[in-house]
Design a protein around this motif. Structure first.
Motif, PDB file in Angstrom:
ATOM      1  N   LYS A 280       0.667  -1.447   0.070  1.00 29.20           N
ATOM      2  CA  LYS A 280       0.140  -0.166   0.034  1.00 29.20           C
ATOM      3  C   LYS A 280       0.796   1.287  -0.083  1.00 29.20           C
ATOM      4  O   LYS A 280       0.342   2.369  -0.252  1.00 29.20           O
ATOM      5  CB  LYS A 280      -0.922   0.039   1.457  1.00 29.20           C
TER       6      LYS A 280
ATOM      7  N   ASN B 228       7.195   7.775   3.874  1.00 27.63           N
ATOM      8  CA  ASN B 228       6.381   8.149   2.587  1.00 27.63           C
ATOM      9  C   ASN B 228       6.910   7.291   1.789  1.00 27.63           C
ATOM     10  O   ASN B 228       8.203   7.072   1.334  1.00 27.63           O
ATOM     11  CB  ASN B 228       7.010   9.668   2.407  1.00 27.63           C
ATOM     12  N   GLY B 229       5.998   6.802   0.525  1.00 25.93           N
ATOM     13  CA  GLY B 229       6.314   5.982  -0.316  1.00 25.93           C
ATOM     14  C   GLY B 229       5.866   6.414  -1.576  1.00 25.93           C
ATOM     15  O   GLY B 229       4.953   7.565  -1.720  1.00 25.93           O
ATOM     16  N   SER B 230       5.930   5.843  -2.740  1.00 26.69           N
ATOM     17  CA  SER B 230       5.466   6.208  -3.917  1.00 26.69           C
ATOM     18  C   SER B 230       3.859   5.902  -3.902  1.00 26.69           C
ATOM     19  O   SER B 230       3.177   6.742  -4.862  1.00 26.69           O
ATOM     20  CB  SER B 230       5.986   5.305  -5.282  1.00 26.69           C
ATOM     21  N   LEU B 231       3.269   5.167  -3.297  1.00 28.84           N
ATOM     22  CA  LEU B 231       2.060   4.948  -3.485  1.00 28.84           C
ATOM     23  C   LEU B 231       1.248   5.553  -2.097  1.00 28.84           C
ATOM     24  O   LEU B 231      -0.322   5.426  -2.080  1.00 28.84           O
ATOM     25  CB  LEU B 231       1.512   3.480  -3.506  1.00 28.84           C
ATOM     26  N   GLY B 232       1.973   5.897  -1.002  1.00 27.08           N
ATOM     27  CA  GLY B 232       1.153   6.233   0.210  1.00 27.08           C
ATOM     28  C   GLY B 232       2.513   6.668   1.283  1.00 27.08           C
ATOM     29  O   GLY B 232       3.337   6.348   1.088  1.00 27.08           O
ATOM     30  N   SER B 233       1.629   6.925   2.310  1.00 29.44           N
ATOM     31  CA  SER B 233       2.365   7.410   3.471  1.00 29.44           C
ATOM     32  C   SER B 233       1.855   6.862   4.959  1.00 29.44           C
ATOM     33  O   SER B 233       0.509   6.812   4.939  1.00 29.44           O
ATOM     34  CB  SER B 233       2.502   8.857   3.486  1.00 29.44           C
TER      35      SER B 233
ATOM     36  N   HIS C  49      -2.052   7.741   4.472  1.00 35.76           N
ATOM     37  CA  HIS C  49      -2.507   8.634   3.206  1.00 35.76           C
ATOM     38  C   HIS C  49      -2.436   7.701   1.936  1.00 35.76           C
ATOM     39  O   HIS C  49      -1.272   7.205   1.683  1.00 35.76           O
ATOM     40  CB  HIS C  49      -1.303   9.789   2.994  1.00 35.76           C
TER      41      HIS C  49
ATOM     42  N   HIS D 184      -1.806   7.394  -1.709  1.00 31.89           N
ATOM     43  CA  HIS D 184      -1.948   8.160  -2.668  1.00 31.89           C
ATOM     44  C   HIS D 184      -2.338   7.925  -3.969  1.00 31.89           C
ATOM     45  O   HIS D 184      -2.137   8.632  -5.197  1.00 31.89           O
ATOM     46  CB  HIS D 184      -0.252   8.277  -2.962  1.00 31.89           C
TER      47      HIS D 184
ATOM     48  N   LEU E 172      -5.405   7.458  -4.530  1.00 35.73           N
ATOM     49  CA  LEU E 172      -6.817   8.251  -4.630  1.00 35.73           C
ATOM     50  C   LEU E 172      -6.688   9.423  -5.295  1.00 35.73           C
ATOM     51  O   LEU E 172      -5.570  10.029  -5.604  1.00 35.73           O
ATOM     52  CB  LEU E 172      -7.536   8.471  -3.343  1.00 35.73           C
TER      53      LEU E 172
ATOM     54  N   ALA F  53      -6.458  13.165  -5.906  1.00 35.17           N
ATOM     55  CA  ALA F  53      -5.841  14.172  -4.781  1.00 35.17           C
ATOM     56  C   ALA F  53      -6.987  15.013  -4.324  1.00 35.17           C
ATOM     57  O   ALA F  53      -6.922  15.264  -3.075  1.00 35.17           O
ATOM     58  CB  ALA F  53      -4.936  15.106  -5.885  1.00 35.17           C
TER      59      ALA F  53
ATOM     60  N   SER G  51      -8.098  12.691  -1.438  1.00 34.49           N
ATOM     61  CA  SER G  51      -7.256  12.216  -0.377  1.00 34.49           C
ATOM     62  C   SER G  51      -6.607  13.166   0.564  1.00 34.49           C
ATOM     63  O   SER G  51      -6.782  14.315   0.655  1.00 34.49           O
ATOM     64  CB  SER G  51      -5.935  11.418  -1.153  1.00 34.49           C
ATOM     65  N   GLY G  52      -6.012  12.303   1.656  1.00 37.27           N
ATOM     66  CA  GLY G  52      -5.556  13.036   2.850  1.00 37.27           C
ATOM     67  C   GLY G  52      -5.173  11.973   3.864  1.00 37.27           C
ATOM     68  O   GLY G  52      -5.484  10.858   3.804  1.00 37.27           O
ATOM     69  N   PHE G  53      -4.246  12.493   5.077  1.00 37.78           N
ATOM     70  CA  PHE G  53      -3.979  11.372   5.867  1.00 37.78           C
ATOM     71  C   PHE G  53      -5.264  10.907   6.681  1.00 37.78           C
ATOM     72  O   PHE G  53      -5.971  11.969   7.187  1.00 37.78           O
ATOM     73  CB  PHE G  53      -2.917  11.858   6.788  1.00 37.78           C
TER      74      PHE G  53
END
Lengths: 393, 393, 393, 393
Positions: free
Chosen positions: D156, D284-289, D303, D305, D307, D309, D312-314
């Motif tokens: 994820k 932090n990754g390329s697809l999410g955090s 998060h 990422h 979805l 923008a 999306s959000g944390f």
């Protein structure tokens, strides 16, 4: 090894959710608090011998019973802890008190004002003989909540203008959630109102030291019918699945006046999607404000309105310092507590009161008063939301 | 340089807080939004020539007037923007509309339902001739609020069960705060109720697409007398200082039902110590929930209840993405907007509607409806909190 | 109408993102701040006459130029505002200063230490003749950031032990995001380091009143090649799409020591998914702590460590009180500001310094020092992260 | 009552902070988790018979010893749980393993790499004979942390770009805080680095499934001398009060590279005023955090990422759902856990591994690797922050 402390045998009725968390409290309290007495897990009682035996083994109860009448007459039981649904509270509690047993009773105290009155009368009679009783409003024992009360009592908040209390859950949002006992009036007395609304009514009284003078209310049942609980654990959800009526409120909203002149709003619901156990209380006073949310139970937010506006704001007190209520028993600052510890604190206070010969709080009279508020809410809701004064004792 | 766009001359009445922020909006809108028309700051009107001239110079108004009747008759004025206290709204707005001027009127629309009805009637008559009118409920134009409405309209929230709306301020907590016009019924119509309660009534209607069907209310005036405003800026606060009665509410609480079957609670107060401009709205629906607080105006919290419980939770959407309402006009993501920009968006929408020949919202009829809710709140509060249905148009 | 204030004509070079936000600041400052001088939007300069004319019309610039050399020689220009990429800063700024024009220059001051040294020398020479210069580190002018500096200067934080500074964005997480000028070393000097790292280097120096004594660093370019910017806005992303090398860092991490003995960590990245414009600074001192995050730009969190532990915690100061830096010019408490207002404050301070004949800060020497830190970071990163002292002036 | 499960006798060495929390874990685990074995609290060991007896009675240990060598040879002990300071870990653990006892050892594994290597070798030899060993990095067992690992493992988060790990405490900010054993190198090995830095080194490896490839570091001791611990608990703090040198770091900062190519920063300090137990990790990754802070231990922020923008959000996942790691054993959603439960989960996993004949994690080899990182940090800090690769096994 030896330990000279007198022991008090606990007999507990009920072994489901509340039974498990109370068991853990009785098991744990002596390891962290230096008590004048030592509780023993004497007897666990439930109707299914197999099931109650399994729970007893898990938590270390020494014996089991399947009839609560047997339990309250046992010589190894000095405390009766009632963790059953509300419809049986009155009968068990009154019998236990009459048998000279101290009683800790889950909330709400009863399903009706009448039952609660009888229980409170029994508690008063028992107290005259040194027998103690307490209602298990465990959220009073969250350290952050007890700290809130202390700040109010110390005058840090000033004259209270506003209380905003909410208890938000979401476990029955799905209309296919089954018709469990908490959704049936004969078992539970009421719905969100009595189950979780009772907690915020008590918590507000506890923190503010004031009572609700009267209320104006609206209640609602959003989903009128649900799958029968038995059916729902059976085959798939189509066609012939049996349903039954939801006979309690799904949500209750009420506004009112505090005895000190402030205004208060309350909301209890099981339909707040995404809110899991959000018991929230905000208090605004002439000198300061407080905010608490059980979903972050180790935090109390405090605004000191006497500071210069440029430097003031809500501060997040992490209620884990040694000086915070109950916290000298536990871990270093920042190593938070969980839900179960509210019960550890509850039985700690109950045992201490018994040992010291004082009346613990919240008393059955306090529980009766909460019941009167619940009744006033229902009466107002049924009468076009007209304001209904709450009788104070 | 040249610019072929038609211009619309704005004539503004009032130059205090609202006058300043409206001025900035009229000055700014064209720099960020590609509008079909170009507003010019034609005339600023106020009773004190000296004061109004100073403000006009500051913001770049081309001319000043001291009598609003002169203003509405000027040829260089096509739009009348009313930023005065509520007691003068009806007279100015109706005269302006009859003079064929488009009208933007600050909220609440009027001080009474009667005035609001007359204004709405005038607006309807004017609309038939292509003259537009709008009430300045600016919080609709917070991007996060407009996003909330979009998510509801897109079905992301499902059936709405609960609305929790609060507008909390603390600027009159001090009993020595003087008796300004907002605390006088003849000028302001009501207190917290009309000043800030009106905003949340409108915002909830905007976001949910539903109206309040009825309300049960409590209002209170905590501080009954205050130093006269003139006196307070004079000598020291002892002995002979003159006081006058506060004739409006300090706080208003009400609960009610939405036309779609959900429950709602509202609170407007100026006594919430530590809350500066906390316009808060939470909405819980069968498929999701939303939460907004103006103190963090660039954020909208969204819970998607259709996700697996293990992965779901309230997410903080920073409403500054290009696809968010109004945001393609501004800065890169994360470079937030401020209070003033809600007015930039408001005049952008008003100008666009005028140019396109459509009726902008919220209309005077919408403003009238808010007035009816305010009246219902006052009626319920005066009648033992009895539930009062709100007439829908 | 009339206004006796002396005017200062502004000539701005650049009209993209920074050009737009500076334009708005010049347009707005006089409406809210009572300045001793009045800026006029005299000339906007850009290479494309058509594009620069469009922007000039939008924002109200009186004239346009396509050659910055023409601009700096115009009699109606007393201030030159440089909003171009870093590769042209030195040439424009030095020429403008030599022409006797006050200069406001976007950050980072230059693309190399050598350029910055030449600019700082020119600034010093100009200052001797009363010509002023300033670097546009706008985040110093966030009210909450200026409040943080004030609290440190007032001794509320005590001896600083720790600084934690991050500037996190996520706009190039997608490997297909094109190779814009900010990703090219010849235009931008460096990547995240100079673009956003420079801001936190300056902000920490501003708030703490201390400088970085030395740094140990790691930098990285995660995505080595990207679609050419032209190509990316053209046809679809398959086969023949042309790519070019990313010649700047995607992220830079460095740790170091402050001149006062504290430790500091810094991180600048454009790969923090979900973080939009998270300029974050935490400071821990012997007497207190501070925390700021630009994503909630109207808040400063302050922990007063001198209070009893039981009552202390990070408090959320909403930095919108009249006593907060810059805030007496704006709205009532809780009515927050946005990104653009940091620039309003910036030009307010610049104009005030010019009018008062003082040197504004941050000076070009301050900008040079930031450049030295950037260079030290790159040197350390290239030398196995070895600690590199930063020359202080 | 009866219970057919095989029992495992636990012998614990140490009875202070860690001893208490481990005791509670051994007492509690069987009540909530259905384990294939049943632990018994067999023997508690400490040098002071009086003190260890008191603790044993509190928590229900069946016997006491004052010499750990006796303890490891007792027939009623199958598990040795080491809760002493780091200087005794190696000797006890190796002897216990050689005696065929399963070993749970507090972190950090040892005070030096050499000791840790010997321990890891002993653990490998023991494992060949079915004897198990584990290091007590309890924060792996926070449900939200285990959920973070699961989300990373499920893909994820995508390719990890950044890790930001901090462990912030403030208990020695006061220079008069005494020189306890944790501030003495011979007892503790190192300061904040080994005590709390070790936790975030392990937690990052656990969550990401990657290791630190190398580090560049700075360490500092802010307060060089402190009152002797004995003195401080004696007479008042004036004149003759004896002081001794602090021989460990007060704070350690390091940056480094992950084996997967991402960048990481770490900070461990006891000087972060107002931060009580802030173990924080952002990824932090390329697809999410992801973001976690132990001060809100029941929450994981995620998060997504992938979805749009705009939506999306944390999101704040309250990690108390039945499907979350460990949570089916506890309470309904929203009824959070506390610090102690991380240990309940730890011994649950250890007991399960013993019963199933598998090697539990984190292994002594994992603990050795953490020790190598600690050594690399110290080496880099002593060598001008030069990058030091970490040997991987």
């Amino acid at each position: 090894m030896h330990d000279d402390k007198p022991t008090l045998g606990v007999g507990m009725v009920g072994y489901a959710f509340m039974g498990r968390v109370h068991s853990q409290a009785w098991r744990t309290v002596g390891a962290f608090f230096d008590l004048p007495v030592k509780p023993t897990l004497a007897v666990l009682c439930g109707r299914s011998r197999e099931a109650v035996t399994a729970t007893a083994e898990q938590f270390g109860w020494a014996a089991v019973e399947t009839d609560w009448k047997e339990l309250i007459n046992r010589d190894d039981v000095q405390i009766v802890d009632i963790c059953t649904p509300g419809d049986s509270h009155a009968e068990i509690a009154i019998a236990a008190l009459e048998a000279g047993k101290h009683v800790l009773c889950e909330k709400p105290l009863a399903n009706t004002v009448g039952e609660a009155e009888a229980m409170a009368a029994a508690a008063r009679a028992a107290a005259a003989k040194g027998v103690r009783s307490m209602v298990a409003f465990n959220y009073r024992r969250v350290p952050a909540v007890a700290l809130a009360r202390r700040l109010v009592a110390d005058g840090k908040i000033g004259e209270i203008r506003h209380v905003r209390a909410q208890y938000l859950q979401d476990w029955i949002v799905d209309p296919e959630f089954p018709l469990v006992w908490r959704l049936q009036k004969d078992k539970a007395g009421s719905g969100a109102l009595g189950d979780i609304g009772a907690h915020i009514i008590d918590a507000v009284a506890f923190i503010t030291g004031q009572r609700l003078a009267g209320v104006s209310a609206i209640t609602e049942t959003f989903i009128k019918e649900r799958p029968l609980a038995e059916a729902s654990s059976g085959l798939a959800a189509s066609g012939g699945r049996e349903r039954g009526p939801v006979t309690v409120d799904d949500a209750a909203l009420f506004i009112g006046r505090l005895t000190g002149g402030g205004l208060a709003s309350f909301e209890a619901t099981r339909f707040a999607s995404g809110r899991k156990n959000a018991l929230r209380i905000e208090i605004n006073g002439s000198l300061g404000s407080l905010y608490f949310d059980f979903e972050s139970m180790n935090e109390l937010w405090f605004h000191d309105h006497t500071l210069p506006a440029e430097e003031s704001g809500f501060r997040r007190i992490i209620a884990t310092e040694p000086g915070h209520p109950y916290m000298d028993a536990w871990w270093p600052p920042g190593h938070g507590l969980g839900y179960e510890h509210t019960f550890t604190h509850e039985v700690r206070d109950f045992l201490t009161a018994i040992a010291e010969g004082t009346d613990p709080t919240p008393s059955f009279d306090d529980g009766l008063w909460v019941q009167r508020v619940l009744a006033a809410v229902e009466k107002s809701a049924a009468d076009d939301s007209r304001y209904v004064p709450v009788e104070d004792r």
